[in-house]
Design an enzyme around this catalytic site. Structure first.
Site, PDB file in Angstrom:
ATOM      1  N   GLU A  89       0.841  -1.213   0.000  1.00 15.35           N
ATOM      2  CA  GLU A  89       0.000   0.000   0.000  1.00 15.35           C
ATOM      3  C   GLU A  89       0.870   1.256   0.000  1.00 15.35           C
ATOM      4  O   GLU A  89       0.652   2.185   0.791  1.00 15.35           O
ATOM      5  CB  GLU A  89      -0.936   0.010   1.208  1.00 15.35           C
ATOM      6  N   GLU A  94      -5.687  -8.260  -0.321  1.00 13.42           N
ATOM      7  CA  GLU A  94      -6.205  -8.148   1.041  1.00 13.42           C
ATOM      8  C   GLU A  94      -7.685  -7.842   0.985  1.00 13.42           C
ATOM      9  O   GLU A  94      -8.117  -6.946   0.258  1.00 13.42           O
ATOM     10  CB  GLU A  94      -5.506  -7.020   1.833  1.00 13.42           C
TER      11      GLU A  94
END
EC number: 3.2.1.23
Lengths: 673, 673, 673
Positions: free
Chosen positions: C144, C303
């Site tokens: 991320e 995720e």
């Protein structure tokens, strides 16, 4: 002291003109027999580094002695002089918000050596000077001490040593705190980062515990100095305070009151509370129970409000009600902060007994009646002994841990849960003591222990609670109890972990309720009170009886509140945040089961009963009416005498209480002990 | 100038392409006869240290002269160039929030010597160059100057000298400010801490006063430089602004307008206000009254909105209504900020008369009609003289003090109370002047002085107000007036202190009301308006008549609002925060008693009347309809002529005002003076 | 991979006790065939500078290989070890809030050379070690990634070079950014100030673009290193994430996903969303469409939530619904963050598939059914190809620009407008791709392009959109589109600028609506939905047909929503912020006109249809019931087979979906392509 103390904090130094004689005249008129002095005025007593001037102390001590007014002398260490900060800027605490700024009090680094050097010097100078004055009955060390967030490099340096001491190896530390997570491992003590930025709640909570220990050490250090001078008839105390929500609300997270009070001769407390229509007596009771429980003895209210803020100015009768409520909780002293309203600076509107005009006023006039009654009834009301059969178990560790792991919404924290339960006990006139994890050896004294959100607790403590139940005790737990260990590591088995044994329930999932009620309104409460909020654990009973199920399309198969027989005792488990009314019903049930339900429980708030045994061995009962309306009740105990009026009261006699009124009944017969 | 000025701020430098000729064409078409230039573009005029380039100034001045458009040149000192900050980072102000950052304007330290050196040089270069241009009629020094919170070490250094000058000895200082409190004593000037962290409101407010003085000195310094170049037919002005709540709301706390305006030839002002359904004219009136009162003369509106924000884009008719409302308050100039909407940076949506497309639009088209009427009616409307018989007394000191000692709840501050009263006078068409504590020698000019929350005031000022009443004046005070002296030290006698003499009431206690109304609705207002909020003083009349009692079970014996004859005059005291409606009734009563009630008071907002006398000695009356609905009224004065239409108006004649419409009537007869 | 991947993030390092064997047993039982490891644990793998320890990696890789579970290895660079920060404090990013603090992840300066040195070394050490393990199927670079606000002196230094490269001369820069304004001119590159304090939105937005470029470069650099080791059967991916509002909400402003994904072999994404009663599938769909569009291909959900927060714990059936919803959007992998709930630190309540007790639980049990079905149906469901005829055009530039120039009220920003439109398409089952300005060469693939608030756009892009309409395309624009160019300079002609040509409307004024509706409720919506908010442009049609006029006393002559034929196509322009219902009606009209309306559009949310073509060339259709209630629909397509049950489904057959249920129908016939 063999005398009820009625006092004020007194600042001769703040007076806008010479007032000492007039102040003493007015104090005497009001029955004030105690003043506290000196704790705020270091810069007056040491105007320059090493230059001392105790003129105001001397003259006040002389004048008070002459007037027969006792004096508590405070060590003036919580507010440092300008010269010190200018000369040694590093005496100010570095906090997570950056370096300190001069101006406010309580901004210093309480482990800074320079600060400690000067603090020790002023303490020795002051106490050596005043200790032989006959008016001095005792000392207050510092003032509402906390750690003020001190967390600069020197604090971190000491923290690392503390951690080494605690864990020995970094491997132990990494393991207990789960520091592999997000690459937070500390693989060498040299790598130990400042705890300020940590996102690891175990580490963060440990740093908070370390900071609380600094407070304990600082107070003990001050006491040890004062003790060198103290006469045998003098005492040392300190004024603890509480989690502050604009008033004294709950457990103080920055101080371990139990540890810190050990060095003191007598526990002291500052209690501030809403007034007027919002006066309930809850804070007076909670603060009193908390402080009385520290040393299992009577305590001093070193500060409470006279007029204070505009919204706290008491209604007629409330100042009296408040004063006697303190006594009814076991206080031997009620001291106002403060004598006179101040004319400058930040607390200008935190008004004293006198308004800014320094003349009489309705509040002062009411104080006159209190002073008169304190004096008249001193021997009957002093040293009230209380033997409560219920206790509330609170924990700094659980509080800190729940700051790290907040409940959804952020509005309900540990202290809200504490108060949810405490307030219900108060409303049904169940007297209670306050315990903490160090009190485990006293569990057996109680028939009921109420345990709010004991989120972080050692195996030992939980086993002791299991044992207590097994031996016949009653425990009421709320949700979150037992979840994590003392390192804030979540337990690795089914929840609620160790206490499952006593509670007979288990869960592995929990959710945030959204308009969830209890199925079939099992406690028969008002529709709007039959709801739960904030948190719901999806409980499955193993051996417990289910007192309430969730009413929900998907979670309806899970229990909300359960009760379990275990050994000779019972454990109640509340798996969700109930409404006040539901909480009250659950506690009522538990109190009844524990045999705590008597005639005083038929009275309910706003009729508040407080009782104890006086030095003569007679039972004293206060009946308070915390209401704008007058109230009547039937006195349910043995014949006695109402002390304020001197009137005989027969058992079963109706008694009328006016708005914010109260009576004090001393029972005639002395119970056989 | 013997001409109504209709202007725009003009930035040739911001134009996305060559536009000068076209802009001037469009300005002429709209009757624009003034532009203000240069105040924002230092970096254009001095692109490098000591390298000057006034190309854009020169060409605009030439073009404007050719077009017959006047020019005000601004000193470009409120926004510094990049090179200066890169070379001298310390020109940025250090504030309580830390060191400054480059980017925004108004971020410099106005006492920094480096900044002042460069500022003086650019002022001299610019003004020397432009002063002989015929188009230049005057100068604006700087722009909405404030102190920008500058409070770094150099400022503290100078503040200490200021304090020495003021108090002489630290003992005096300690005494007046009560610095014994919390160990804040300053026992040697060397120990003087930065005022930034202080919790002593006396010290903090003094620092604010010192900062305001820095502004006064800075502006006077700029004026003195410009005056060296100024021709005798040119003027110097400055655009003051107000406490900003998203628009011009109240008294500016960071500048003492009265002091700062002394150096100017003519007072100027920036007024921004809500529009569309929220347009009331109140800010135009308040800002105008405030500015006109500075020098007791006509003033310039140097900035006001054209389209500005999406929510301020005017409805049809509103731009006209606004422009003439400024004239009706005594303005001789209406200047828009700004000519054209900007295509980059933070004020992109603070739109000008032209939208981003730089073509015509409905707002610009409405401006054309204003320009035409300004020109046509200039000689009749210019230099309107106003002789108001009511005044409002405001105070920077009281404002600052109430920032330190906020009212409960935090929503009502000094300016809310100012506007509560001012707006009621506006709504009943009572013209008023704005006074400050330095205006005491002018009190006698007025029949009524309204005094909102004069929390901090010297004994002298209060004595003068007493004297004014004794001599026959009428005063309306609100709660908090007279409470503290000029050092923000609370008076040590019964409140309201010195003014008790004129007011005939006293109190020593005050509380925060909770659902309190006035007993028996004495002002006969709507149920929901019969309430008080925020603050209630428990007044006991000595000689005053009680106009209203509190309706409360415990405080019902205290007065809320009183009126007292004292000498030849009357003092009204409002001991609580009333609703707007109640405040209006109290003021109406006072106005009637003071003889201020005439036929224009039968008209009420949204019908607004403003009047004055023009150069011909004739009375001019504006009737504005601040409403989406049309409205009719009967003209109550002597025969006259409606200037927009040229129509004769007879006394008593009905006049129709369309939505957001207005008329201007010049009375035929000249009053004998 | 020729297999649907069902995975979990797995952290052997976080386990409270030895669990590897038991974890693998439970994974196998649940059909887990993938784990992601190592991306968070640099400090475990490099416990001291240059000392490496890959024990946990090795043992997991061995065990997974043995168990037949695939592994993705992450580079552990997003969270740095304690030793690095202690040795090199400057690896932490300096942000506008000051220097960094150790503790959290993602706090480093991604251009700091020291950080990059260590990052490269650990990447090489780790990847060299793991690349030959057979279990390793691919790599995730970092996690991320964003720029973390890095903006210290070194970043500013590089930014100046970037600006020189972009503009060549300061004159160009000053001109494009309008830096004359407020004296912000940069007259020499040496004078260039830090962009941190700027109030110039053009400069500020450019700095944001530069920061996004740093992310692109950082990820490409990581990929280039990993590529040196990667086997030909291995892939490199990255888990992009979205604008975070407590869940994945909209376009990520800190990363240009389109640019950053170029270096990757396959796009990956993290998607988190509300659950329980708030589960709608919108975030799954938006995140999926966004990620699939990056490379026009299937993608990995690296995720997504298992139990996560208390308020996200799924209802029975929801975990299945979510998993297949990902597949229906084109995902080939569903991976949970994470396998087991963690017992310490900040994400303790971001729960995994296993609760803290590490045993079974209802959510885990539901996962077992998903794993079974993924395996059974893998060959039919993998590699779903989607050919959408509608697209949504989003823009980092427009998003950033609207952060600088916020809509009134501050509640509606760019992403709210994006979601207003996207969600309506979702609700009417219009499949769509996500485009950005770089996708202009693909416009012609689509029948409809929806363009929310394209506030900042180059002339080129807008011309291409005009061309697209002229060639027969349909575009729906909202307000604000076309307003400014790529430098956030507002266009200097009539708005909406270049797109006026296609839209046939113009305006030069805009206002903030206050209770404004559309005249005559033209879309026949509920009364309360017939309203507009936040923004209204005063549109005048030139050639457009007006679909809705404003209902307002002053602005009623302006159009609110228009539609224009231009060339062979149509452009709709929405000049205000409509209600969801109105937006839906406008889009429905546009979809019908574009020929996108088929039988699946007769179904509406909560019945969601997603379709595509599988590897066998057969059409797969998912019908999801996003509701607590059961639902029935008539299957409108050709005969097929329901894959979960194996049941034949005839065209027109009624199908019942239980609460949170779904079916997957594979059509029998293979469409001729």
């Amino acid at each position: 002291m063999q005398q009820l103390l009625y006092g004020v904090a007194y600042y001769d130094e703040y007076m806008p003109y010479e007032r000492l004689e007039e102040d003493i005249r007015m104090m005497k008129a009001a029955g004030i027999n105690l003043v506290r002095i000196a704790e705020s005025t270091w810069s007056t007593h040491e105007p320059q580094n090493g230059i001392f001037d105790f003129t105001s102390v001397d003259r006040v001590l002389d004048a008070m002695h002459k007037a027969g007014i006792h004096v508590i002398v405070g060590t003036p260490t919580y507010a440092v002089p300008t010269w010190m900060v200018k000369e040694h800027p590093d005496v100010l605490a570095e906090t997570p918000n950056g370096p300190g700024r001069y101006g406010a009090r309580q901004n210093m680094d309480i482990i800074n050596s320079t600060y400690l050097f000067y603090a020790e010097r002023i303490i020795r100078k002051l106490i050596a000077r005043v200790c032989s004055y006959p008016a001095v009955i005792g000392y207050q060390v510092d003032n509402e001490t906390k750690h003020y967030g001190t967390s600069g490099p020197n604090v971190q340096f000491r923290f690392i040593k503390y951690m080494k001491e605690k864990f020995g190896t970094v491997e132990q530390l990494n393991q207990h705190y789960g520091l592999d997570y997000w690459s937070n491992r500390i693989n060498s003590w040299e790598d130990f980062p400042s705890a300020v930025g940590t996102i690891n709640g175990s580490l963060g909570a440990e740093f908070s515990r370390f900071q609380r220990q600094l407070v304990t050490e600082f107070l003990a250090w001050q006491v040890s100095i004062v003790n060198e001078y103290k006469r045998s008839d003098q005492f040392v105390t300190h004024n603890f305070d509480f989690d502050w929500r604009g008033y004294s609300f709950g457990v103080q997270k920055d101080v371990d009151h139990f540890e810190a009070s050990k060095a003191l001769d007598i526990a002291g407390v500052d209690i501030y509370h809403p007034s007027q229509d919002e006066l309930t007596g809850k804070e007076i009771s909670f603060g009193g129970d908390s402080t009385r429980s520290l040393k299992g003895s009577n305590y001093y209210v070193l500060e409470t409000q006279a007029q204070a803020f505009p919204n706290w100015t008491p209604y007629p009768g409330q100042l009296r009600l408040q004063a006697f409520s303190h006594l009814a909780s076991g206080a031997d002293m009620v001291e106002y902060w403060h004598w006179h309203s101040i004319h400058n600076s930040i607390e200008t509107y935190w008004k004293g007994l006198l308004s800014h005009d320094l003349g009489t006023n309705p509040t002062y006039e009411e104080a006159i009646t209190i002073g008169r009654d304190f004096k008249r009834l001193s021997s009957q009301l002093i040293h009230l002994k209380k033997e409560n059969r219920a206790a509330l178990l609170v924990s700094n560790e659980a509080l800190t841990a729940m700051e790290w792991f907040k409940l959804p919404g952020g509005e309900v924290g540990y202290n809200e849960i504490v108060r949810l339960l405490y307030d219900r006990l108060y409303e049904m006139n169940i007297g209670c003591d306050i315990l903490n994890p160090s009190s485990a050896d006293r569990f057996e004294k109680y028939d009921l222990i109420v345990v709010p959100a004991l989120y972080a607790a050692s195996d030992d403590l939980l086993e002791q609670l299991n044992q207590y139940v097994e031996n016949g005790g009653h425990v009421v737990y709320t949700f979150k109890s037992g979840f994590a260990n003392e390192h804030i590591k979540v337990r690795t088995g089914m929840q609620p972990g160790i206490i499952e044994k006593a509670c007979g329930v288990r869960y592995s999932q929990f959710v945030q309720p959204n308009k969830v009620s209890l199925k079939g309104n099992p406690f028969d409460v008002e529709e709007k009170s039959n709801r739960i909020d904030v948190w719901m654990e999806l409980l499955t009973p193993t051996t417990a009886e289910v007192l309430a199920w969730y009413d929900h399309p998907h979670w309806g198969t899970y229990a909300a509140i359960t009760e379990n027989r275990y050994g000779l005792g019972t454990a109640t488990y509340i798996g969700c945040m109930p409404s006040a009314e539901v909480a009250g019903k659950v506690l009522e049930r538990a109190c009844k089961a524990a045999g705590l339900y008597g005639p005083d429980q038929d009275l309910r708030f706003p009729l508040i009963v407080k009782s104890g045994v006086n030095e003569a061995g007679r039972t004293i009962r206060y009946y308070f009416n915390y209401s704008n309306d007058s109230n009547r009740f039937l006195y349910p105990h043995g014949n006695g005498i109402e002390l304020l009026s001197g009137r005989n009261i027969g058992s079963g006699e109706p008694i009328d209480l006016e708005s914010w009124g109260f009576v004090i009944i001393e029972e005639n017969s002395i119970p056989v002990t």
